[in-house]
Design an enzyme around this catalytic site. Sequence first.
Site, PDB file in Angstrom:
ATOM      1  N   CYS A  72      53.211   6.669   7.426  1.00 27.30           N
ATOM      2  CA  CYS A  72      54.547   6.310   6.930  1.00 27.30           C
ATOM      3  C   CYS A  72      54.898   4.836   7.137  1.00 27.30           C
ATOM      4  O   CYS A  72      55.537   4.218   6.276  1.00 27.30           O
ATOM      5  CB  CYS A  72      55.603   7.207   7.567  1.00 27.30           C
ATOM      6  SG  CYS A  72      55.288   7.607   9.287  1.00 27.30           S
ATOM      7  N   HIS A  90      62.295   4.900   8.957  1.00 25.82           N
ATOM      8  CA  HIS A  90      61.680   3.867   9.793  1.00 25.82           C
ATOM      9  C   HIS A  90      62.155   2.489   9.335  1.00 25.82           C
ATOM     10  O   HIS A  90      62.293   2.231   8.127  1.00 25.82           O
ATOM     11  CB  HIS A  90      60.158   3.890   9.646  1.00 25.82           C
ATOM     12  CG  HIS A  90      59.485   5.118  10.180  1.00 25.82           C
ATOM     13  ND1 HIS A  90      60.099   6.038  11.002  1.00 25.82           N
ATOM     14  CD2 HIS A  90      58.204   5.556  10.022  1.00 25.82           C
ATOM     15  CE1 HIS A  90      59.231   6.990  11.316  1.00 25.82           C
ATOM     16  NE2 HIS A  90      58.081   6.735  10.737  1.00 25.82           N
TER      17      HIS A  90
HETATM   18  N1  LIG Z   1      56.782  13.405   9.969  1.00 25.57           N
HETATM   19  C1  LIG Z   1      56.389  12.320   9.267  1.00 25.57           C
HETATM   20  O1  LIG Z   1      57.171  11.387   9.006  1.00 25.57           O
HETATM   21  C2  LIG Z   1      54.985  12.209   8.807  1.00 25.57           C
HETATM   22  C3  LIG Z   1      54.664  11.157   7.989  1.00 25.57           C
HETATM   23  C4  LIG Z   1      53.367  11.044   7.534  1.00 25.57           C
HETATM   24  C5  LIG Z   1      52.450  11.985   7.900  1.00 25.57           C
HETATM   25  N2  LIG Z   1      52.790  13.022   8.709  1.00 25.57           N
HETATM   26  C6  LIG Z   1      51.755  14.012   9.024  1.00 25.57           C
HETATM   27  O2  LIG Z   1      52.108  15.273   8.466  1.00 25.57           O
HETATM   28  C7  LIG Z   1      51.609  16.315   9.296  1.00 25.57           C
HETATM   29  C8  LIG Z   1      52.733  17.287   9.642  1.00 25.57           C
HETATM   30  O3  LIG Z   1      53.788  16.592  10.219  1.00 25.57           O
HETATM   31  P1  LIG Z   1      55.240  17.242  10.429  1.00 25.57           P
HETATM   32  O4  LIG Z   1      56.050  16.092  10.851  1.00 25.57           O
HETATM   33  O5  LIG Z   1      55.662  18.053   9.261  1.00 25.57           O
HETATM   34  O6  LIG Z   1      54.989  18.235  11.679  1.00 25.57           O
HETATM   35  P2  LIG Z   1      55.718  19.597  12.084  1.00 25.57           P
HETATM   36  O7  LIG Z   1      57.151  19.612  11.676  1.00 25.57           O
HETATM   37  O8  LIG Z   1      55.400  19.782  13.523  1.00 25.57           O
HETATM   38  O9  LIG Z   1      54.955  20.722  11.220  1.00 25.57           O
HETATM   39  C9  LIG Z   1      53.602  20.993  11.407  1.00 25.57           C
HETATM   40  C10 LIG Z   1      53.135  21.966  10.340  1.00 25.57           C
HETATM   41  O10 LIG Z   1      51.726  22.156  10.478  1.00 25.57           O
HETATM   42  C11 LIG Z   1      51.453  23.552  10.553  1.00 25.57           C
HETATM   43  N3  LIG Z   1      50.274  23.813  11.344  1.00 25.57           N
HETATM   44  C12 LIG Z   1      50.054  23.474  12.631  1.00 25.57           C
HETATM   45  N4  LIG Z   1      48.843  23.935  13.028  1.00 25.57           N
HETATM   46  C13 LIG Z   1      48.299  24.562  11.965  1.00 25.57           C
HETATM   47  C14 LIG Z   1      47.080  25.248  11.736  1.00 25.57           C
HETATM   48  N5  LIG Z   1      46.157  25.371  12.703  1.00 25.57           N
HETATM   49  N6  LIG Z   1      46.845  25.786  10.517  1.00 25.57           N
HETATM   50  C15 LIG Z   1      47.763  25.671   9.537  1.00 25.57           C
HETATM   51  N7  LIG Z   1      48.955  25.035   9.690  1.00 25.57           N
HETATM   52  C16 LIG Z   1      49.211  24.488  10.892  1.00 25.57           C
HETATM   53  C17 LIG Z   1      52.684  24.116  11.197  1.00 25.57           C
HETATM   54  O11 LIG Z   1      52.729  25.518  10.987  1.00 25.57           O
HETATM   55  P3  LIG Z   1      53.471  26.509  12.024  1.00 25.57           P
HETATM   56  O12 LIG Z   1      54.934  26.421  11.700  1.00 25.57           O
HETATM   57  O13 LIG Z   1      52.882  27.815  11.682  1.00 25.57           O
HETATM   58  O14 LIG Z   1      53.132  26.044  13.397  1.00 25.57           O
HETATM   59  C18 LIG Z   1      53.770  23.340  10.459  1.00 25.57           C
HETATM   60  O15 LIG Z   1      53.961  23.893   9.174  1.00 25.57           O
HETATM   61  C19 LIG Z   1      50.928  15.624  10.464  1.00 25.57           C
HETATM   62  O16 LIG Z   1      49.565  15.506  10.137  1.00 25.57           O
HETATM   63  C20 LIG Z   1      51.587  14.278  10.492  1.00 25.57           C
HETATM   64  O17 LIG Z   1      50.770  13.297  11.089  1.00 25.57           O
HETATM   65  C21 LIG Z   1      54.049  13.164   9.165  1.00 25.57           C
END
Ligand SMILES: NC(=O)c1ccc[n+]([C@@H]2O[C@H](COP(=O)([O-])OP(=O)(O)OC[C@H]3O[C@@H](n4cnc5c(N)ncnc54)[C@H](OP(=O)(O)O)[C@@H]3O)[C@@H](O)[C@H]2O)c1
Length: 357
Positions: free
Chosen positions: A134, A247
């Site tokens: 991001c 951000h």
């Molecule tokens: N937040 C941001 O601004 C941002 C920006 C760029 C990239 N990202 C990337 O996007 C990803 C998710 O971020 P987030 O912020 O959305 O996190 P989050 O709110 O913690 O959500 C994580 C998601 O991943 C799922 N998950 C976790 N372990 C899994 C598994 N073993 N198999 C399948 N699904 C699984 C979770 O499912 P459950 O609900 O079942 O646990 C949930 O749907 C990360 O890789 C992060 O680095 C985030």
Amino acid sequence: MPAVNSNPLTVAVVGATGVVGATMIRMLLERGFPVGQLRLLASPRSAGHRIDVAGTDHVVAEATPNAFEGVDIALFSAGGDTSKALAPEATARGATVIDNSSAWRMDPAVPLVVSQVNPDDLEWHEGIVANPNCSTMQLAPVLMALRDAVGLERVVVDTYQAVSGTGTKAIRELQAQVEAHVARRPLEASVYPHPIAFNALPQVDVFLDNGYTKEEWKVVTESRKILHLPDLRISSTAVRIPVFVAHSEAVHVETTRPISPDRARTLFAAVPGVVVQDDPATSTYPLATTAADTDEIYVGRVRQDPSIDGGRGLAFWVVSDNLRKGAATNAVQLAEILVERGWIRAAAARNAAGTRA
Ligand SMILES: NC(=O)c1ccc[n+]([C@@H]2O[C@H](COP(=O)([O-])OP(=O)(O)OC[C@H]3O[C@@H](n4cnc5c(N)ncnc54)[C@H](OP(=O)(O)O)[C@@H]3O)[C@@H](O)[C@H]2O)c1
């Protein structure tokens, strides 16, 4: 944004229960992406949960290899380990993956794309496309404008990052710490090494051997790859602050040729998706609170940096919603480009089909 003209596609959202996954679902709907069937996938913990999507009840399924049978496009946002394990399973079943984790970004065989900077790189994908970090995402279009007009010599970017960049648990932790402060209870920290409420943490992600954090190094390496400037001199300090969404970045740039702040503002405003907000007289500049829940990248506080000789120094402030342009919106924009240009299938498969024809 007009709807993309295509036959309806089967789209999977992996990590559908997370903050980015939820935003991806919203962006698919808002932008009118041609979704025929939507598959919501997550960990076994969420299998069976129900999510309402535009009035239709969807049951979340476990993300397994077979869940990708018949999928055209899979938007992954479930962490690097899940992407490493399941993206190849998805591509083996014919899906094209747009991955939001850091798992594939620096793989030379995987394009790393910001929609308005290097969309042509999508052409050579072999099934996996990486969505940038991001902090890098909101910086690259602005740097592109300077690269193309006056050349880039050196960039220093310091970030002020929202807690939603860490995911659902961090949003809850900031909220809980604010409530604890008001109730005069001790602040408990588990997501970050210190309380984030009323604080500024100069640590985003883990530390590397070179003293930088992983987040800081992502900005360095991903910017070089996206901008096609492998030798760009760039340094970063990434700081987590108690903001929920969007951000902010303080950017200092040394250009090859001179540039005035006025010209820079004109160049920035000409980049699709970039908005200049810059009027010191009225205290007008980009703010996290106004950038949140929008798709634009906002630039302001543009000024000459007098510490660089010859009018080749610029300083400015860049703000964008990390969940939208920083993650979900760009992912959906990449899917739109793949559809519009006929590049959904992997390059080798397209070329083979072309050879046979
Ligand atoms: N937040 C941001 O601004 C941002 C920006 C760029 C990239 N990202 C990337 O996007 C990803 C998710 O971020 P987030 O912020 O959305 O996190 P989050 O709110 O913690 O959500 C994580 C998601 O991943 C799922 N998950 C976790 N372990 C899994 C598994 N073993 N198999 C399948 N699904 C699984 C979770 O499912 P459950 O609900 O079942 O646990 C949930 O749907 C990360 O890789 C992060 O680095 C985030």
